[in-house]
Design a protein around this motif. Structure first.
Motif, short mmCIF file in Angstrom:
data_model
loop_
_atom_site.label_atom_id
_atom_site.label_comp_id
_atom_site.label_asym_id
_atom_site.label_seq_id
_atom_site.Cartn_x
_atom_site.Cartn_y
_atom_site.Cartn_z
N HIS A 85 0.83 -1.21 0.00
CA HIS A 85 0.00 0.00 0.00
C HIS A 85 0.86 1.26 0.00
N ASP A 113 0.48 4.05 -2.82
CA ASP A 113 0.26 5.46 -2.54
C ASP A 113 1.27 6.33 -3.28
N TYR A 134 0.26 6.37 -6.87
CA TYR A 134 -0.96 7.15 -7.10
C TYR A 134 -0.66 8.64 -7.14
N TYR A 135 0.21 9.10 -6.25
CA TYR A 135 0.56 10.52 -6.20
C TYR A 135 1.74 10.85 -7.11
N THR A 142 -12.30 5.69 2.06
CA THR A 142 -11.78 5.72 0.69
C THR A 142 -12.66 6.56 -0.23
N THR A 188 -9.91 0.87 -5.61
CA THR A 188 -8.56 0.62 -5.14
C THR A 188 -8.38 -0.78 -4.57
N GLN A 199 -3.03 3.00 6.42
CA GLN A 199 -3.21 3.90 5.29
C GLN A 199 -3.35 5.36 5.71
N LEU A 256 -0.66 7.93 4.22
CA LEU A 256 -1.12 9.04 3.39
C LEU A 256 -0.83 10.38 4.05
#
Length: 335
Positions: free
Chosen positions: A35, A39, A42-43, A106, A178, A237, A241
C-alpha cells in the motif's frame, strides 16, 4: 422413549497457534509495504505504476491469498469443534463495521476509486459462507474450492465490470476501485485454507503446532502484528497518506524526483564532465556558460542530442572554443 440429546454448537475453540499469528503478521506487514508503494504511485512520487507492474501484481495477489487462506484456517481453529456463536457474531460485527469505515474513508479520499467490496467486506461474507463447510470432509471442501477457483480463468462478461456486479467476479475489465475481492475466485482460497487446516490437524504435525513459541524479537514482533492485524490494517493507510501529504508540501520534496529543464540538464552534465576531467570550479563555470551560449546561439540542441559524426564535430568545436575562452593556458584536449 428417550429424548435425543441436543447438538452442542458452542464447544471450546482449539488452542490459539502462535505460528498462525506469525504468518498473519508477515501478511499484514507485506500489505503495508504494498500500500505504501501504491500510494507513492498514485501521487506520482515514483515512476513505477504499481497497479500494472507484473511484480507488484504478483505480490498483491500473494498477500491477498495469504490473508484469505488464514481466514479459513482461523475459522477451523475457532469453530471447528462447533460454532461458538457469540464469538462469531462479535467478530463479524467488528469486521463489518471496519469494512464500512474503509468504504467511507476511501470514498472521501478517492471518490472515483473507493472500496465498495474490499478484503474486509469479503472476509465478512466469506466467513458466513464458509460455516457449512466447517465439518465437511476436507477433500469435498477442496472440490468445492475448485469450483470457485477455476471458472474465472475461462469465463468473463463485461457486465461484471460494473460496480453492482463486480463483487461476484467474472469481469473483463478491472472495476474502478482501489481494492476488490470478488467471490470468484477468492472464496475458493478460504476453502483451501479450511481444508488444509483440517488435514494438518488430523496429521501427526497437528499435535506439535500448538507447542510452537515465538523466540527472539523478530518472531515475537510478527506474532504481535498478527494478533493486531485488523487494527494495523485500519490505521496504516491514514498514517502513510498523512506522511506522504506532509512530505509533498515541502519546498524540496524528498520523494518527488527532480525534473530538470533541457538547459539545466545540459549545464549539470557539462559541469560533471568538466570536474571529472580535473577542472576547477570557476573554470568549469566559465567553460559551461560558454558552451551553453554557443549551443543556444547556434540553435544546436537537436544536433547535440543526436549521436553521430556531425554531433562529434560540433561538440569538438565548442569544446576548443570555450576551453580557450575560459582559460587560454588550458589544453582543450583534456576535456
Amino acid at each position: 422413549m428417550a429424548r435425543p440429546k441436543p447438538i452442542e454448537t458452542a464447544l471450546p475453540a482449539l488452542p490459539r497457534m502462535a505460528l498462525v499469528d506469525a504468518f498473519r503478521g508477515v501478511a499484514i506487514l507485506a500489505m503495508v509495504v504494498y500500500h505504501f508503494a501504491w500510494d507513492l504511485s498514485y501521487y506520482r512520487l515514483i515512476v513505477t505504476d504499481v497497479t500494472t507492474h507484473p511484480a507488484w501484481g504478483v505480490l498483491q495477489r500473494s498477500i491477498l491469498s495469504s490473508f484469505l487462506a488464514l481466514v479459513g484456517v482461523s475459522l477451523v481453529l475457532g469453530h471447528g469443534n462447533g460454532v461458538r456463536w457469540p464469538s462469531f457474531w462479535r467478530r463479524l460485527g467488528i469486521i463489518v463495521g471496519a469494512a464500512l469505515a474503509v468504504t467511507v474513508g476511501t470514498y472521501w479520499m478517492f471518490p472515483e476509486y473507493f472500496v465498495f467490496f474490499g478484503i474486509l467486506h469479503a472476509i465478512a461474507l466469506f466467513s458466513m459462507l464458509a460455516l457449512p463447510f466447517l465439518r465437511a470432509h476436507p477433500w469435498l471442501v477442496l472440490v468445492v474450492a475448485t469450483l470457485f477457483l477455476v471458472p474465472p480463468l475461462f469465463l468473463g462478461a463485461p457486465q461484471f465490470s460494473a460496480k453492482p456486479l463486480a463483487w461476484i467476479g467474472f469481469w473483463t475489465t478491472l472495476p474502478e476501485t482501489t481494492d476488490i475481492v470478488p467471490i470468484f475466485p477468492w472464496f475458493g482460497v478460504v476453502l483451501v485454507g479450511m481444508a488444509a487446516a483440517r488435514l494438518v490437524l488430523a496429521s501427526p504435525l497437528g499435535a506439535h503446532l500448538p507447542r510452537w513459541r515465538a523466540r527472539g524479537p523478530l518472531w515475537r514482533g510478527l506474532v504481535l502484528c498478527g494478533r493486531w492485524s485488523l487494527l494495523i490494517y485500519l490505521l496504516h493507510q491514514p498514517i502513510l497518506l498523512g506522511g506522504i501529504m506532509l512530505l509533498s508540501q515541502l519546498q524540496a520534496p524528498v520523494l518527488r524526483p527532480e525534473v530538470l529543464s533541457r538547459t539545466e540538464s545540459f549545464v549539470r552534465s557539462c559541469k560533471s564532465s568538466c570536474a571529472e576531467s580535473g577542472g576547477a570550479g570557476p573554470y568549469c563555470e566559465a567553460y559551461c556558460a560558454c558552451a551553453l551560449e554557443q549551443v543556444e546561439a547556434g540553435n544546436l540542441w537537436d544536433l547535440v542530442d543526436r549521436p553521430g559524426p556531425t554531433r562529434d564535430e560540433a561538440v569538438t568545436a565548442i569544446t576548443r572554443l570555450c576551453a580557450a575562452m575560459a582559460d587560454p593556458k588550458r589544453d582543450p584536449q583534456k576535456l
